[in-house]
Structures are given as structure tokens and as C-alpha cells.
Write a protein that holds these residues in place. Sequence first.
Motif, PDB file in Angstrom:
ATOM      1  N   UNK A 144     -52.480-102.425  -3.726  1.00  0.00           N
ATOM      2  CA  UNK A 144     -51.328-101.529  -3.825  1.00  0.00           C
ATOM      3  C   UNK A 144     -51.233-100.586  -2.646  1.00  0.00           C
ATOM      4  N   UNK A 145     -52.241-100.571  -1.763  1.00  0.00           N
ATOM      5  CA  UNK A 145     -52.097 -99.823  -0.515  1.00  0.00           C
ATOM      6  C   UNK A 145     -51.413-100.734   0.501  1.00  0.00           C
ATOM      7  N   UNK A 146     -52.094-101.788   0.968  1.00  0.00           N
ATOM      8  CA  UNK A 146     -51.386-102.726   1.831  1.00  0.00           C
ATOM      9  C   UNK A 146     -50.721-103.809   0.985  1.00  0.00           C
ATOM     10  N   UNK A 147     -49.592-104.281   1.400  1.00  0.00           N
ATOM     11  CA  UNK A 147     -48.905-105.319   0.652  1.00  0.00           C
ATOM     12  C   UNK A 147     -49.645-106.647   0.742  1.00  0.00           C
ATOM     13  N   UNK A 148     -50.579-106.783   1.717  1.00  0.00           N
ATOM     14  CA  UNK A 148     -51.248-108.065   1.936  1.00  0.00           C
ATOM     15  C   UNK A 148     -52.396-108.313   0.971  1.00  0.00           C
ATOM     16  N   UNK A 149     -52.826-107.292   0.208  1.00  0.00           N
ATOM     17  CA  UNK A 149     -53.984-107.413  -0.680  1.00  0.00           C
ATOM     18  C   UNK A 149     -53.539-107.216  -2.127  1.00  0.00           C
ATOM     19  N   UNK A 150     -54.006-108.089  -3.014  1.00  0.00           N
ATOM     20  CA  UNK A 150     -53.639-108.010  -4.429  1.00  0.00           C
ATOM     21  C   UNK A 150     -54.903-108.030  -5.280  1.00  0.00           C
ATOM     22  N   UNK A 151     -54.833-107.489  -6.497  1.00  0.00           N
ATOM     23  CA  UNK A 151     -55.998-107.538  -7.384  1.00  0.00           C
ATOM     24  C   UNK A 151     -56.197-108.928  -7.956  1.00  0.00           C
ATOM     25  N   UNK A 152     -57.424-109.247  -8.268  1.00  0.00           N
ATOM     26  CA  UNK A 152     -57.749-110.466  -9.011  1.00  0.00           C
ATOM     27  C   UNK A 152     -58.079-110.042 -10.432  1.00  0.00           C
ATOM     28  N   UNK A 153     -57.335-110.540 -11.390  1.00  0.00           N
ATOM     29  CA  UNK A 153     -57.551-110.148 -12.773  1.00  0.00           C
ATOM     30  C   UNK A 153     -56.614-109.041 -13.211  1.00  0.00           C
ATOM     31  N   UNK A 154     -56.833-108.551 -14.413  1.00  0.00           N
ATOM     32  CA  UNK A 154     -55.898-107.622 -15.056  1.00  0.00           C
ATOM     33  C   UNK A 154     -56.496-106.226 -15.252  1.00  0.00           C
ATOM     34  N   UNK A 155     -57.184-105.739 -14.266  1.00  0.00           N
ATOM     35  CA  UNK A 155     -57.697-104.377 -14.374  1.00  0.00           C
ATOM     36  C   UNK A 155     -56.651-103.377 -13.880  1.00  0.00           C
ATOM     37  N   UNK A 156     -56.775-102.136 -14.357  1.00  0.00           N
ATOM     38  CA  UNK A 156     -55.841-101.082 -13.974  1.00  0.00           C
ATOM     39  C   UNK A 156     -56.344-100.373 -12.723  1.00  0.00           C
ATOM     40  N   UNK A 157     -55.411-100.115 -11.801  1.00  0.00           N
ATOM     41  CA  UNK A 157     -55.775 -99.442 -10.556  1.00  0.00           C
ATOM     42  C   UNK A 157     -55.561 -97.938 -10.628  1.00  0.00           C
ATOM     43  N   UNK A 158     -54.408 -97.535 -11.136  1.00  0.00           N
ATOM     44  CA  UNK A 158     -54.075 -96.111 -11.278  1.00  0.00           C
ATOM     45  C   UNK A 158     -54.156 -95.342  -9.969  1.00  0.00           C
ATOM     46  N   UNK A 159     -53.970 -96.061  -8.861  1.00  0.00           N
ATOM     47  CA  UNK A 159     -53.833 -95.437  -7.542  1.00  0.00           C
ATOM     48  C   UNK A 159     -55.033 -94.590  -7.140  1.00  0.00           C
ATOM     49  N   UNK A 160     -56.197 -94.976  -7.610  1.00  0.00           N
ATOM     50  CA  UNK A 160     -57.399 -94.288  -7.183  1.00  0.00           C
ATOM     51  C   UNK A 160     -57.790 -94.743  -5.771  1.00  0.00           C
ATOM     52  N   UNK A 161     -58.398 -93.835  -5.004  1.00  0.00           N
ATOM     53  CA  UNK A 161     -59.003 -94.205  -3.734  1.00  0.00           C
ATOM     54  C   UNK A 161     -60.496 -94.463  -3.905  1.00  0.00           C
ATOM     55  N   UNK A 162     -60.965 -94.346  -5.115  1.00  0.00           N
ATOM     56  CA  UNK A 162     -62.389 -94.482  -5.393  1.00  0.00           C
ATOM     57  C   UNK A 162     -62.599 -95.620  -6.387  1.00  0.00           C
ATOM     58  N   UNK A 163     -63.269 -96.683  -5.955  1.00  0.00           N
ATOM     59  CA  UNK A 163     -63.494 -97.793  -6.882  1.00  0.00           C
ATOM     60  C   UNK A 163     -64.441 -97.429  -8.022  1.00  0.00           C
ATOM     61  N   UNK A 164     -65.415 -96.496  -7.866  1.00  0.00           N
ATOM     62  CA  UNK A 164     -66.192 -96.112  -9.046  1.00  0.00           C
ATOM     63  C   UNK A 164     -65.312 -95.597 -10.182  1.00  0.00           C
ATOM     64  N   UNK A 165     -64.239 -94.877  -9.868  1.00  0.00           N
ATOM     65  CA  UNK A 165     -63.322 -94.429 -10.909  1.00  0.00           C
ATOM     66  C   UNK A 165     -62.593 -95.599 -11.562  1.00  0.00           C
ATOM     67  N   UNK A 166     -62.256 -96.597 -10.750  1.00  0.00           N
ATOM     68  CA  UNK A 166     -61.526 -97.760 -11.280  1.00  0.00           C
ATOM     69  C   UNK A 166     -62.391 -98.531 -12.268  1.00  0.00           C
ATOM     70  N   UNK A 167     -63.626 -98.860 -11.866  1.00  0.00           N
ATOM     71  CA  UNK A 167     -64.459 -99.664 -12.760  1.00  0.00           C
ATOM     72  C   UNK A 167     -64.855 -98.860 -13.998  1.00  0.00           C
ATOM     73  N   UNK A 168     -65.070 -97.568 -13.841  1.00  0.00           N
ATOM     74  CA  UNK A 168     -65.436 -96.746 -14.998  1.00  0.00           C
ATOM     75  C   UNK A 168     -64.308 -96.703 -16.015  1.00  0.00           C
ATOM     76  N   UNK A 169     -63.072 -96.520 -15.545  1.00  0.00           N
ATOM     77  CA  UNK A 169     -61.947 -96.431 -16.469  1.00  0.00           C
ATOM     78  C   UNK A 169     -61.682 -97.759 -17.169  1.00  0.00           C
ATOM     79  N   UNK A 170     -61.863 -98.867 -16.464  1.00  0.00           N
ATOM     80  CA  UNK A 170     -61.577-100.172 -17.058  1.00  0.00           C
ATOM     81  C   UNK A 170     -62.699-100.671 -17.964  1.00  0.00           C
TER      82      UNK A 170
END
Length: 502
Positions: A144-170
Motif C-alpha cells: 500500500x506504499x508503492x503500487x508495485x508491492x501487494x500483500x500475500x494473504x488476507x492480513x490487515x495492514x492498517x497503514x502501519x510503518x512497523x511490521x511488529x504492529x502488523x503481525x501483533x494485531x493480526x
Amino acid sequence: MLKKLAAAILTVCAAIAFANSAVAADNMTPEEAHLRAKITNYMRAAASVEWIPTQDVPYWNPEHNFSFKKGETYYGLPYTQFSRNNNLTSFRACLEERDGKNYYVGPSDFNNYCGSDCSASVSNAWKQADPNFPSLLTRRMIPDRPKEVVPVGKYKLNFYDSTPNIVKENGFDVMKAAYAQLKPGDAVVMHYDYDGHVMLILKNEPENNRVFISDQTGLSKGVPKGRDGHSTFRIDCEYSYEQLFNSSYIPIALRKVDDAAHEIPLFNRVDLSNWDVCVAGEPLGEDATGVFSVQDGLLRVSGEKWGGLATKESYSNYRLTVEFKWGKGTFGPRAKKARDSGVLIHGFGDQGSVGGVWLKAVEANILEGGVGDFWIVGNEEDGISGTCDVIERNGKRVFSPKDGKPVTIKANAEGAFQWYGHDENWQDVTGFRGPRDRDKPGEWTELVVYAVDDEMQVYVNGKFVNRVYGLKRTSGKIQLQSEGAEIFFRRVSIRPWDEKLD
């Protein structure tokens, strides 16, 4: 890059011999398998190139007190965060062959030697599939930052710049399901604050909850981590899903490869068996003069007669990608006029119900100077209408997302919704060029149409140019026009799209 988490990550380098072209093609389209093989082959080659310094090359960070020693053999591009955007080609240009061995004769100072880092190595691998992919840092690889990169799977991003926050929330269960969908050529990225790391996937074993990766990763305890201390690349190293989760990695993919996995080619580059043809003055299904033909894998539309080539099936909620290039000829009433064609969306009714050749539809126009204009193909009684936010200019309606007011048209006679950069001094002459035109003469142009629910958006060579909404028709056939100009198509494909448009 990975400093704080490096000690916590336990990896096992698996002694597995993968063939250079080893990308399992099960459940992959040929295009997807081809792109993924190009990515993984490059990473293996970049990690395996042998080189011998002709003099000591100090590591980019003097605090590590390490040098690539003169006369010793190393493997893979050396790690650096200074001159990081070198690739295999530029590195090989710094090698000189002597007696069958490659000696490094490039820059040797610590801040200038030819190398790459974790982000650059993955970026360079992805460039094998998408030459336009930029060299990104890990924080820019979060989807969701660059248009060239997409997530694999159905996890929520919530526009975090920190992946520890992403994995913790999901949570682990969600992330585990996402890791299980990784394929060769995808990646996992970790980023927080100013630290981060990215690793390329070479193999995934969902049944064993593990992946095998390649990455470029610097030093550990003062020596390179790979190839017995003689490479800053690791190859075929094993990570469990639990290790990925605990180290805050999220799974990502190159959009172009992800597209290839899900796209449905409407044009197969072989024949027109998936299409119905309608040519002016000929019985339905006949094309005696070859207005529509396949030549050397390209769909050629001669333009010599008005006509339409329509899909046999109807579609809804998709992204259509068309790549076209103009030919030379212009014919009939459009001889010496601006080259003209178009893609009809949500087509319905009888073949030839409009102008004797076309379906009733909404048209994404392909016109010199007007690529991205919208037209209604039909009359008010046909029940087609669309709304666009426009400004009035010289009697024309021009799309303006910020200043436009909603206007609805219901018939072809009401004119077009012009794309935002349509030149106000446009002239109907062959070869017309406007200063803001997105297409380039003699080159392939990518036209992308998102047709989702009651809305359509048009992009030309990656640039958003027009939007129409409130459509009365939300499904139908897709039809390509022959309208007095020779045009070639090399790609006509759709990807089902279940996301709301912004």
C-alpha cells in the motif's frame, strides 16, 4: 540491516540442491511460472557469482573491522549500504577473468565498492520480472506504499510503518495462513524504526510450516553469514512460520507476478476462438477481408472497415488490461484523421445493435489525444448512463477530480467525458499530440480499466486519467473496435477484482 533481531532468529541452512530453473508450475499460469523463475534464477546467480579481490576491500562499516581479503574467493555481490544499487550486470563489469578465475578490479574503498544490500538484492531480482520496479528500502516494501508491492494473504495492514504492529494485531493464525500462500519469487519483509530486512522465497512447504529463503544479510560475529564466511548471501535457508511471525515478517509479492497468477487472458495470441466478430456489410461472424486477424502473436485490427470483436462471455467486477500500439493506416471517413479505436465495457444487446457493428456499452476511448475519454455507445432509451465530475471547457466536459461537478450523460449524441489532460486545442488529424498525452507514438501503451460495481476508472501507462460512476449497467461483454485506423493489441486480459475502488 537486521541488527536488533538478528540474534533472535535461528535459521538452518538446508542442504538442498535446487535446479536453477526450479519453480514448481503446479497451479500456475505459464506467465506466472516464467516470471517467478526469472526472479529466483537471478537471486541464485547474484548469490553465486565468484570473485577474488585484487586488493583488500574494507567492509562498508569500519566498525566491523572486516575486509574482503586480497586473493581469497568470495561468492555473491558484497554487502554494502553505500553503493547499494549495483546489480549482477554492474558487478560483473568490475570483474576481470584471469586463468579462468574472476578478479574484482572495481572500486575498493569502503564507501564506493560495487555491491548491494538486502533490499537492493530483492529489488534487482524483481526487476527481472518488472524492469520498471524501483530500488526500494524495506519500509517502502510494506504493501500500500508503492503500487508495485501487494500483500500475500488476507492480513490487515492498517497503514502501519512497523511490521511488529502488523503481525501483533493480526495474530499468528492469520499470519500463518498468509505465509502458507507464499510462492517462489515472493518475499517476506520486516521493518520497524530505521531497521529492517527482506528475504526472497525460494520454496514453501505449507505441510511442514516452513519456507526456504535467499537473502543478502551482512555479517555475523564479524564474518559474512553465508558460504562458510565467504558470502553475504544465504541460499536455501530454512525458516519456520513461527520464526517468521516471532521476527515480525509479513508476506509480500511483486504486483506484476501476482497479476499473472490471477489474470484471465482474453486474447490467447494464437487465434480469435474466444471472440465473436461483426464487420460492417458482412453477415454476423464473417470477416472476408481480415479486419481482425492474429499475426505473429499480435491481434491486428486493420481499421479498413468498421467492426467489433466481442468476448463470448459477459463479465463484472474486474480490472481489464489492454496493451496496444497504433499501426500506420487510416481509412474511409477517418482517413488522415486522428487514429481512433476503443474498448467497449459492459456490452449488451445484439451484435451490431449500434452502428451496425457494436454492442450497446460504455466506451473507454482509444483516440490520439483522447486515450481515456468516456463515451456512451447507444441512446437514452437503451438505459445506459454514467456520471462524471467535470469542468466545462470550450463546450467540452473535462474530468476534474478536485474541481469537477457531477454531470450525467445518457446517449452518444451528448458527447464524451474527456480525460483530465485532453488538450483543449485538440485537432482531428492523424498523429495529433497533446502536451499531456500519456501514450507515446510508436510504443506500446497500457490501458487499464477498473470496472467495479457501478464505477469505472481508467489508467494510461499507470496514470489515473478518468472516472465515471453511477452506471446503469454493471456487467456485460467486452468489445474491441475497428474504427478507421490500424491498431495492434498484444495483451487483452482481465483480473477479477473484489476490492472497492478509492
